[in-house]
Write an enzyme that holds these catalytic residues in place. Structure first.
Site, PDB file in Angstrom:
ATOM      1  N   GLU A 160     -29.577  -6.649  15.001  1.00  0.00           N
ATOM      2  CA  GLU A 160     -30.882  -6.183  14.517  1.00  0.00           C
ATOM      3  C   GLU A 160     -30.975  -6.109  13.001  1.00  0.00           C
ATOM      4  O   GLU A 160     -32.006  -6.321  12.417  1.00  0.00           O
ATOM      5  CB  GLU A 160     -31.216  -4.843  15.175  1.00  0.00           C
ATOM      6  CG  GLU A 160     -31.414  -5.035  16.674  1.00  0.00           C
ATOM      7  CD  GLU A 160     -31.284  -3.753  17.479  1.00  0.00           C
ATOM      8  OE1 GLU A 160     -30.800  -3.823  18.626  1.00  0.00           O
ATOM      9  OE2 GLU A 160     -31.673  -2.697  16.942  1.00  0.00           O
ATOM     10  N   HIS A 175     -25.093 -18.253   7.257  1.00  0.00           N
ATOM     11  CA  HIS A 175     -25.581 -17.632   6.028  1.00  0.00           C
ATOM     12  C   HIS A 175     -24.744 -18.153   4.865  1.00  0.00           C
ATOM     13  O   HIS A 175     -23.514 -18.181   4.950  1.00  0.00           O
ATOM     14  CB  HIS A 175     -25.470 -16.101   6.148  1.00  0.00           C
ATOM     15  CG  HIS A 175     -25.941 -15.378   4.933  1.00  0.00           C
ATOM     16  ND1 HIS A 175     -27.276 -15.198   4.640  1.00  0.00           N
ATOM     17  CD2 HIS A 175     -25.253 -14.812   3.919  1.00  0.00           C
ATOM     18  CE1 HIS A 175     -27.373 -14.542   3.491  1.00  0.00           C
ATOM     19  NE2 HIS A 175     -26.173 -14.295   3.038  1.00  0.00           N
ATOM     20  N   GLY A 192     -33.555 -28.654   7.966  1.00  0.00           N
ATOM     21  CA  GLY A 192     -32.798 -28.822   9.206  1.00  0.00           C
ATOM     22  C   GLY A 192     -31.507 -29.593   9.050  1.00  0.00           C
ATOM     23  O   GLY A 192     -31.022 -30.203  10.013  1.00  0.00           O
ATOM     24  N   SER A 193     -30.908 -29.588   7.864  1.00  0.00           N
ATOM     25  CA  SER A 193     -29.657 -30.347   7.693  1.00  0.00           C
ATOM     26  C   SER A 193     -28.555 -29.765   8.582  1.00  0.00           C
ATOM     27  O   SER A 193     -27.761 -30.510   9.156  1.00  0.00           O
ATOM     28  CB  SER A 193     -29.216 -30.351   6.230  1.00  0.00           C
ATOM     29  OG  SER A 193     -28.716 -29.091   5.833  1.00  0.00           O
ATOM     30  N   ASN A 194     -28.532 -28.448   8.751  1.00  0.00           N
ATOM     31  CA  ASN A 194     -27.525 -27.858   9.644  1.00  0.00           C
ATOM     32  C   ASN A 194     -27.818 -28.229  11.095  1.00  0.00           C
ATOM     33  O   ASN A 194     -26.896 -28.522  11.868  1.00  0.00           O
ATOM     34  CB  ASN A 194     -27.503 -26.336   9.483  1.00  0.00           C
ATOM     35  CG  ASN A 194     -26.588 -25.895   8.354  1.00  0.00           C
ATOM     36  OD1 ASN A 194     -25.386 -26.043   8.436  1.00  0.00           O
ATOM     37  ND2 ASN A 194     -27.160 -25.400   7.287  1.00  0.00           N
ATOM     38  N   ASN A 233     -26.083 -17.384  13.554  1.00  0.00           N
ATOM     39  CA  ASN A 233     -26.768 -17.792  12.325  1.00  0.00           C
ATOM     40  C   ASN A 233     -25.724 -18.252  11.318  1.00  0.00           C
ATOM     41  O   ASN A 233     -24.572 -17.817  11.353  1.00  0.00           O
ATOM     42  CB  ASN A 233     -27.536 -16.608  11.740  1.00  0.00           C
ATOM     43  CG  ASN A 233     -28.282 -16.960  10.454  1.00  0.00           C
ATOM     44  OD1 ASN A 233     -28.936 -17.990  10.370  1.00  0.00           O
ATOM     45  ND2 ASN A 233     -28.157 -16.100   9.457  1.00  0.00           N
ATOM     46  N   ARG A 285     -37.116 -16.353   9.165  1.00  0.00           N
ATOM     47  CA  ARG A 285     -37.806 -15.148   9.626  1.00  0.00           C
ATOM     48  C   ARG A 285     -36.787 -14.161  10.172  1.00  0.00           C
ATOM     49  O   ARG A 285     -35.783 -14.574  10.741  1.00  0.00           O
ATOM     50  CB  ARG A 285     -38.779 -15.496  10.752  1.00  0.00           C
ATOM     51  CG  ARG A 285     -40.065 -15.962  10.251  1.00  0.00           C
ATOM     52  CD  ARG A 285     -41.138 -16.115  11.286  1.00  0.00           C
ATOM     53  NE  ARG A 285     -42.140 -16.961  10.676  1.00  0.00           N
ATOM     54  CZ  ARG A 285     -42.947 -16.513   9.709  1.00  0.00           C
ATOM     55  NH1 ARG A 285     -42.904 -15.260   9.336  1.00  0.00           N
ATOM     56  NH2 ARG A 285     -43.786 -17.342   9.128  1.00  0.00           N
TER      57      ARG A 285
HETATM   58  C1  GRF Z   1     -28.716 -23.408   4.183  1.00  0.00           C
HETATM   59  O1  GRF Z   1     -28.161 -22.999   2.965  1.00  0.00           O
HETATM   60  C2  GRF Z   1     -28.352 -22.386   5.237  1.00  0.00           C
HETATM   61  O2  GRF Z   1     -27.150 -21.705   4.929  1.00  0.00           O
HETATM   62  C3  GRF Z   1     -29.486 -21.429   5.169  1.00  0.00           C
HETATM   63  O3  GRF Z   1     -30.620 -22.256   5.012  1.00  0.00           O
HETATM   64  C4  GRF Z   1     -30.256 -23.320   4.120  1.00  0.00           C
HETATM   65  C5  GRF Z   1     -30.945 -24.603   4.494  1.00  0.00           C
HETATM   66  O4  GRF Z   1     -30.472 -24.994   5.721  1.00  0.00           O
HETATM   67  N1  GRF Z   1     -29.537 -20.633   6.355  1.00  0.00           N
HETATM   68  P1  GRF Z   1     -30.995 -26.362   6.454  1.00  0.00           P
HETATM   69  O5  GRF Z   1     -30.767 -27.516   5.505  1.00  0.00           O
HETATM   70  O6  GRF Z   1     -32.466 -26.185   6.752  1.00  0.00           O
HETATM   71  O7  GRF Z   1     -30.131 -26.458   7.678  1.00  0.00           O
END
Ligand code: GRF
Length: 203
Positions: free
Chosen positions: A141, A108, A11-13, A106, A90
């Site tokens: 989708e 990516h 969950g860093s983002n 999202n 998922r």
């Molecule tokens: C990140 O590289 C993000 O781009 C991908 O999941 C990875 C971990 O993200 N979608 P987070 O640290 O759980 O936010």
């Protein structure tokens, strides 16, 4: 605007989205964090930030469809205007996405349309790329193929391995995602006719 964040891991983002949304001039509030993994580190981080955090483990449901119904029911209570997938591992069904048409984004870790799917950093290195990066896009989708909202390029340095490249890109993700969410919730960009449409004067 109300935003719910879906996670599966650290969950860093999500933390960066929450920190950005905490400032007065941010046009959105993170109203909840939902994880499909009960042990996701991001759940504790969300709670520590005072954000309601819910684990809806996939294994508690008989099918993917039942699991998605549980998530949609939880979201119905939370009434989010937008959903942010942030390390959510998922694929959402077309029915789920339709329920939030043009309102799911999202992040990516590649410069889409290059390297959709997994192991993006190793694939970029194996392809001899000198530039990699990350993309914020509307979720449609197909996997990792929705209209692009924002991207950032990150150099691949000599001697990089997947871990060093991932770390360099993650730092950039942490700036790109909050910026993109701010523009989305401010109405500077929307999904229309399958493309990202930007308001006048938005660069
Ligand atoms: C990140 O590289 C993000 O781009 C991908 O999941 C990875 C971990 O993200 N979608 P987070 O640290 O759980 O936010």
């Amino acid at each position: 605007k109300r935003v719910a964040v879906l996670i599966s891991g650290s969950g860093s983002n999500m933390v960066k989205l929450a920190e950005a949304a905490a400032s007065e001039d941010f046009p959105a509030k993170i109203v909840a964090v939902i994880s499909d993994k009960p042990d996701a580190g991001g759940l504790q981080k969300a709670s520590a930030l005072g954000i309601p955090a819910y684990a809806l483990p996939r294994k508690d449901y008989a099918s993917k469809a039942a699991h998605e119904v549980a998530i949609l029911d939880a979201l119905a209570e939370l009434r989010p205007d937008y959903l942010c997938l942030a390390g959510f591992m998922r694929l959402l069904s077309a029915d789920f996405i339709r329920a939030y048409h043009g309102r799911i984004i999202n992040i990516h870790p590649s410069l889409l349309p290059l390297f959709p799917g997994l192991d993006t950093h190793q694939r970029a290195i194996d392809a001899g790329m000198r530039i990699a990066g990350c993309t914020v896009h509307f979720v449609t989708e197909g996997m990792d193929e929705g209209p692009i909202i924002a991207q950032a390029a990150v150099p691949v340095l000599p001697g990089d391995d997947a871990a060093t490249l991932a770390a360099r890109i993650l730092t950039v993700e942490h700036q790109l995602y909050p910026q993109a969410l701010k523009r989305l919730t401010a109405g500077d960009v929307r999904m229309e006719g399958g493309t990202a449409v930007f308001a006048e004067g938005v660069s």
